[in-house]
Design a protein around this motif. Structure first.
Motif, PDB file in Angstrom:
ATOM      1  N   ALA A  27       0.739  -1.268   0.008  1.00 50.18           N
ATOM      2  CA  ALA A  27       0.006   0.146  -0.049  1.00 50.18           C
ATOM      3  C   ALA A  27       0.695   1.264   0.094  1.00 50.18           C
ATOM      4  O   ALA A  27       0.539   2.277  -0.798  1.00 50.18           O
ATOM      5  CB  ALA A  27      -0.961  -0.107   1.223  1.00 50.18           C
ATOM      6  N   ILE A  28       1.938   1.063   0.786  1.00 47.27           N
ATOM      7  CA  ILE A  28       2.726   2.360   0.741  1.00 47.27           C
ATOM      8  C   ILE A  28       3.483   2.519  -0.625  1.00 47.27           C
ATOM      9  O   ILE A  28       3.714   3.797  -1.246  1.00 47.27           O
ATOM     10  CB  ILE A  28       3.983   2.178   2.005  1.00 47.27           C
ATOM     11  N   ASP A  36       3.271  13.269  -5.876  1.00 47.44           N
ATOM     12  CA  ASP A  36       3.724  14.113  -4.769  1.00 47.44           C
ATOM     13  C   ASP A  36       3.380  13.623  -3.316  1.00 47.44           C
ATOM     14  O   ASP A  36       2.009  13.489  -3.032  1.00 47.44           O
ATOM     15  CB  ASP A  36       3.108  15.408  -4.975  1.00 47.44           C
ATOM     16  N   LEU A  37       4.301  13.233  -2.566  1.00 49.01           N
ATOM     17  CA  LEU A  37       4.018  12.648  -1.041  1.00 49.01           C
ATOM     18  C   LEU A  37       3.411  13.689  -0.129  1.00 49.01           C
ATOM     19  O   LEU A  37       2.703  13.473   0.805  1.00 49.01           O
ATOM     20  CB  LEU A  37       5.186  12.025  -0.457  1.00 49.01           C
ATOM     21  N   SER A  38       3.783  15.118  -0.565  1.00 53.46           N
ATOM     22  CA  SER A  38       3.299  16.031   0.400  1.00 53.46           C
ATOM     23  C   SER A  38       1.854  16.283   0.485  1.00 53.46           C
ATOM     24  O   SER A  38       1.107  16.645   1.683  1.00 53.46           O
ATOM     25  CB  SER A  38       4.057  17.339   0.281  1.00 53.46           C
ATOM     26  N   TYR A  43      -0.716   7.983   1.187  1.00 54.93           N
ATOM     27  CA  TYR A  43       0.419   7.456   1.712  1.00 54.93           C
ATOM     28  C   TYR A  43       0.460   7.787   3.192  1.00 54.93           C
ATOM     29  O   TYR A  43       1.142   6.898   3.643  1.00 54.93           O
ATOM     30  CB  TYR A  43       1.545   8.433   0.777  1.00 54.93           C
ATOM     31  N   ASP A  44      -0.002   8.833   3.754  1.00 55.35           N
ATOM     32  CA  ASP A  44      -0.001   9.421   5.067  1.00 55.35           C
ATOM     33  C   ASP A  44      -0.917   8.053   5.792  1.00 55.35           C
ATOM     34  O   ASP A  44      -0.411   7.823   6.963  1.00 55.35           O
ATOM     35  CB  ASP A  44      -0.802  10.585   5.304  1.00 55.35           C
ATOM     36  N   ALA A  45      -2.022   7.916   5.157  1.00 53.66           N
ATOM     37  CA  ALA A  45      -2.680   6.610   6.038  1.00 53.66           C
ATOM     38  C   ALA A  45      -2.028   5.501   6.069  1.00 53.66           C
ATOM     39  O   ALA A  45      -1.969   4.613   6.907  1.00 53.66           O
ATOM     40  CB  ALA A  45      -4.008   6.475   5.118  1.00 53.66           C
ATOM     41  N   ALA A  49      -0.681   3.384   9.299  1.00 56.60           N
ATOM     42  CA  ALA A  49      -1.122   1.929   9.474  1.00 56.60           C
ATOM     43  C   ALA A  49       0.295   0.970   9.763  1.00 56.60           C
ATOM     44  O   ALA A  49       0.050   0.387  10.536  1.00 56.60           O
ATOM     45  CB  ALA A  49      -1.831   1.419   8.366  1.00 56.60           C
ATOM     46  N   GLN A  50       1.450   1.410   9.082  1.00 58.76           N
ATOM     47  CA  GLN A  50       2.309   0.754   9.293  1.00 58.76           C
ATOM     48  C   GLN A  50       2.914   0.936  10.600  1.00 58.76           C
ATOM     49  O   GLN A  50       3.590  -0.016  11.347  1.00 58.76           O
ATOM     50  CB  GLN A  50       3.472   1.201   8.423  1.00 58.76           C
TER      51      GLN A  50
END
Length: 151
Positions: A27-28, A36-38, A43-45, A49-50
């Protein structure tokens, strides 16, 4: 901890490490591929979760590393102790209940297993068949008569 409880925790640990951890990693990776990761909430979720999964894995590893397996054949029913099934009667209303006192990590009210640190279990420990015990619970002080102690 009972042998069964230990085995369940080891199965849970194996599942988390071999199934859930790779799922979250995928998922990541998928979220990272979206750009864009910002501003990427997926990605944040997935990262959150990780973090939760790794915390859960660490807690289970710590629990099993410090666990002692209790041999039920060496227990007695002379007085209430861990792994005993205890039948009690509320002196005030006559209601009967039966619980097995287990390690806190194995507590399951649906299966009538109460953790050793609960007020009722803690109050019953060390008492004998036929005794009436006063136990401080959140609702006040309750009186219970011990009707049976079994393995």
């Amino acid at each position: 901890m009972t042998k069964e409880g230990y085995d369940r925790k080891m199965e849970e640990l194996t599942y988390l490490e071999t199934v859930k951890r790779p799922e979250i990693s995928r998922a990541i990776a998928e979220a990272r591929d979206k750009g864009d990761l910002s501003e990427n909430s997926e990605y944040d979720a997935a990262k959150e979760a990780q973090g939760m999964l790794e915390m859960q894995i660490a807690q289970i590893k710590d629990l099993v590393a410090n666990a002692r397996i209790i041999d039920a054949s060496k227990l007695s029913t002379d007085e209430v102790q861990l792994l005993n099934r205890v039948k009690i009667r509320n002196v005030d209303n006559g209601r009967e209940m039966e619980y097995t006192i287990v390690a806190d990590s194995e507590a399951d009210m649906k299966a009538k297993k109460i953790g050793i640190s609960t007020p009722i279990a803690h109050g019953l420990l060390g008492h004998k068949l036929g005794e009436t015990v006063e136990i401080a619970v959140p609702a006040g002080v309750m009186k219970f008569e011990i009707l049976s102690i079994e393995l």
